[in-house]
Motif scaffolding. Structure first.
Motif, short mmCIF file in Angstrom:
data_model
loop_
_atom_site.label_atom_id
_atom_site.label_comp_id
_atom_site.label_asym_id
_atom_site.label_seq_id
_atom_site.Cartn_x
_atom_site.Cartn_y
_atom_site.Cartn_z
N ARG A 141 6.68 4.16 12.46
CA ARG A 141 5.52 4.44 13.48
C ARG A 141 4.48 4.95 12.45
O ARG A 141 4.46 5.95 11.79
CB ARG A 141 5.80 5.63 14.35
N ILE A 142 3.47 4.42 12.66
CA ILE A 142 2.18 4.45 11.61
C ILE A 142 0.98 4.83 12.36
O ILE A 142 0.55 4.16 13.24
CB ILE A 142 1.78 3.24 10.77
N SER A 143 0.37 6.05 11.88
CA SER A 143 -0.93 6.38 12.48
C SER A 143 -2.12 6.19 11.45
O SER A 143 -1.96 6.68 10.34
CB SER A 143 -0.90 7.66 13.05
N THR A 144 -3.16 5.32 11.61
CA THR A 144 -4.03 5.36 10.84
C THR A 144 -5.68 4.62 11.52
O THR A 144 -5.49 4.65 12.89
CB THR A 144 -3.67 3.92 9.79
N PHE A 145 -6.43 4.54 10.70
CA PHE A 145 -7.93 4.30 11.20
C PHE A 145 -8.49 3.06 10.37
O PHE A 145 -8.49 3.22 9.04
CB PHE A 145 -8.60 5.53 11.31
N PRO A 146 -9.30 2.35 10.90
CA PRO A 146 -9.91 1.39 9.98
C PRO A 146 -10.95 2.16 9.04
O PRO A 146 -11.85 2.79 9.42
CB PRO A 146 -10.91 0.52 10.99
N ILE A 151 -8.33 -0.10 4.78
CA ILE A 151 -7.69 -0.55 6.18
C ILE A 151 -8.82 -1.65 6.70
O ILE A 151 -9.60 -1.05 7.29
CB ILE A 151 -7.06 0.44 6.86
N ILE A 152 -8.33 -2.85 6.78
CA ILE A 152 -9.34 -3.86 7.48
C ILE A 152 -8.60 -4.24 8.44
O ILE A 152 -7.45 -4.85 8.48
CB ILE A 152 -9.57 -4.98 6.20
N GLY A 167 -6.26 -4.90 3.21
CA GLY A 167 -6.73 -3.61 2.61
C GLY A 167 -5.82 -3.13 1.63
O GLY A 167 -4.64 -3.36 1.43
N LEU A 168 -6.33 -2.16 0.87
CA LEU A 168 -5.44 -1.44 -0.21
C LEU A 168 -4.30 -1.00 0.26
O LEU A 168 -3.09 -0.77 -0.29
CB LEU A 168 -6.51 -0.82 -1.17
N GLU A 169 -4.43 0.04 1.21
CA GLU A 169 -3.35 0.99 1.68
C GLU A 169 -2.48 0.03 2.88
O GLU A 169 -0.98 0.48 2.76
CB GLU A 169 -3.91 2.14 2.31
#
Length: 552
Positions: A141-146, A151-152, A167-169
């Motif tokens: 479960r991953i929580s992220t944002f563009p 993060i593209i 994206g790099l990450e």
């Protein structure tokens, strides 16, 4: 850490345990990886095994893995049962279908009370120091944002069902998920994820997702801050960046100025003075010499011509007397050194005339007339500066909410400085947005002082059993140079997409001198020819006038 539970109501057990843990969580000394011991008086419960299971399951879901429950019944009717204390824990290795829990509990040891003495039945450790959990098939479960560069989002991206393509990450998280054999599952995008705590002191953003066990990991260009270790666990730093002031670069020096820039005005004056002193000395030695000396060395104009000729490496008539010859030898060595330095620097400046210097320090920038383009976040970085520092920034501040426009303005009019990250500047250069391919240079240059260093990390819940595995993978990725390689490939792709000029000239290859390089020599030659024509015309006019006077 010991927690004693002696409340008979099973409904209140979880509430009591939750109250204790919630109180401890906000303590700086909170360590979910510590050893937890729960003492349970099982005579108070109808189903002591079930409550034991529920307690361990609650601790497990709160990332407390090293925990045991001690059950003791002092009023047992059976004498053997009354003299034993059982220690329970969960079974470490569980199947993939138990991704958020465990399969069962087990008795890890038993204490036999034999009067004043007692002993354990098994000679083993009460706590599993290296808990190995099977994660194959479990959702990651991953929580992220563009975030730009890191993060593209994909074309099918939506806030409720986010899809990220590169994206790099994103590249890093794919390697982590593949190594752990887990399935990537991106949670819905939350608002303002970078604010880990709100104004009321409540957890928010990414910290909230991790705190309430909604996510296993969170990332998105997150910089390591003081509040991070209090709310979450952070992995090793996987990317370093810095924020600095960038000012318009100095313009290239005109090639015709090459000759004037070889020596400073002081050096030129010293050379002129040395020529005059050499002329005076040679005339004095020639007139005082015992041997007969050429008349030319006794004349001031001719001697000046000879000294200047030697200085520019022209052949002249040699003197006869030994004293003049000895001094002339020293003047020849002096002229050779001056001439060598002059020609070396002249060739260098003809090929690459260099650039006018730009501001090097923030103090120079503040003392100049240039405006400072900032946004609200940039001013926040100076909160801990002196009031005088802040006041001077506010006096020269220009709102740069639209940073791209400010960058374009700084490049075009060269009267504005902006705050940018090193990565963003590298991208703008690669995309030919702030680079000049004609001059093979950049249009924005950074100053020496750094506003803030950025140390990007990923966040995980405190005590997460995946933390050590994830952190080890991130360390290997950074130490292997993969992150730097991804960044270089990303920047190179931008150069290819934007058809950026890529010079093939190496630093060890020669440069063909063209008319563009030879501007200053041709300028001097033209001035010399012009001066010669003027002098020749003047002599002709003087001769004509003299002839007319003689005829009259």
């Amino acid at each position: 850490m010991f927690i004693s539970i002696n409340i008979g109501n099973e409904v209140n057990i979880k509430f009591n345990l939750q109250f204790v843990l919630e109180h401890l969580r906000f303590s700086k000394s909170w360590n979910p990886r510590a050893h937890f011991v729960i003492i349970l008086l099982d005579y108070l419960f109808l189903e002591p095994n079930k409550i034991t299971y529920d307690i361990l399951l609650y601790l497990f879901k709160n990332k407390i893995l090293k925990a045991i429950v001690i059950k003791y019944n002092m009023y047992a009717s059976d004498k053997l049962e009354g003299n034993t204390i059982k220690l329970y824990s969960w079974i470490p290795n569980h199947n993939s279908k138990y991704c958020d829990g465990f399969e069962n509990i087990t008795v890890i040891n038993t204490w036999i009370n034999n009067g004043d003495k007692g002993y354990f039945i098994k000679n083993n450790s009460l706590f599993e120091e290296n808990i190995k959990m099977k994660t194959r098939g479990c959702p990651f479960r991953i929580s992220t944002f563009p975030v730009k560069y890191f993060i593209i989002e994909d074309v099918n991206f939506s806030l409720t069902k986010p899809v990220f393509k590169e994206g790099l990450e994103i590249q890093m998280i794919k390697i982590i998920a593949k190594k752990l054999e887990m399935d990537e599952y991106y949670l819905p995008v939350i608002k303002d994820p970078w604010f880990l705590m709100d104004k009321d002191g409540n957890v928010s953003g990414y910290a909230r997702e991790l705190y309430y066990n909604n996510a296993d990991i969170a990332f998105g260009a997150l910089s390591l801050m003081e509040i991070v270790p209090i709310l979450t666990d952070s992995t090793n730093i996987h990317f370093w960046d810095k924020i600095s002031w960038y000012v318009p670069c100095g313009t290239r020096f005109p090639r015709w100025e090459s000759i004037t820039r070889i020596f400073s005005i002081t050096v030129w004056l010293c050379i002129v003075l040395s020529v005059i002193l050499a002329v005076v000395t040679i005339i004095f030695l020639a007139r005082k010499s015992v041997c007969s000396e050429q008349k030319s060395y006794k004349s001031g104009i001719t001697t000046l011509y000879y000294c200047f000729g030697v200085l520019i490496a022209e052949s002249i008539a040699l003197p006869n007397s030994s004293s003049v010859r000895l001094f002339f030898l020293s003047w020849l060595c002096y002229s050779l050194s001056i001439n060598t330095v002059f020609q070396a620097y002249l060739t260098t400046f003809l090929i690459d005339p260099g650039f006018r210097p730009h501001f090097k320090t923030f103090k120079e920038l503040l003392d100049s007339d240039m405006k400072l383009g900032t946004i609200e976040f940039d001013l926040y970085l100076y909160n801990y500066s002196s009031s005088e520092y802040i006041s001077r920034i506010l006096e020269k501040n220009e709102d740069c909410s639209f940073k791209n426009h400010c960058v374009e303005w700084a490049i075009k009019y060269k009267n504005l400085s902006v705050i940018q990250s090193e990565l963003n500047i590298a991208y703008l250069i690669a995309a030919s947005l702030i680079g000049s391919s004609a001059d093979d240079t950049n249009l924005l240059c950074g100053i020496d002082e750094v506003v803030q260093h950025l140390k990007l990390v990923t966040l995980m819940p405190k005590g997460s059993p995946l933390y050590q595995s994830v952190n080890d993978i991130i360390v290997r990725i950074t130490e292997a140079g993969l992150y730097k390689q991804w960044l270089n490939l990303f920047l190179y792709e931008q150069k290819i997409k934007n058809k950026k000029y890529l010079p093939f000239r190496g630093s060890d290859e020669y440069t063909v001198l063209t008319l563009a390089h030879m501007q200053s020599p041709f300028l001097v030659m033209t001035l010399g020819y012009g001066l010669s024509i003027i002098m020749f015309t003047g002599e002709m006019i003087h001769f004509r006038i003299k002839m007319l006077d003689s005829s009259l």
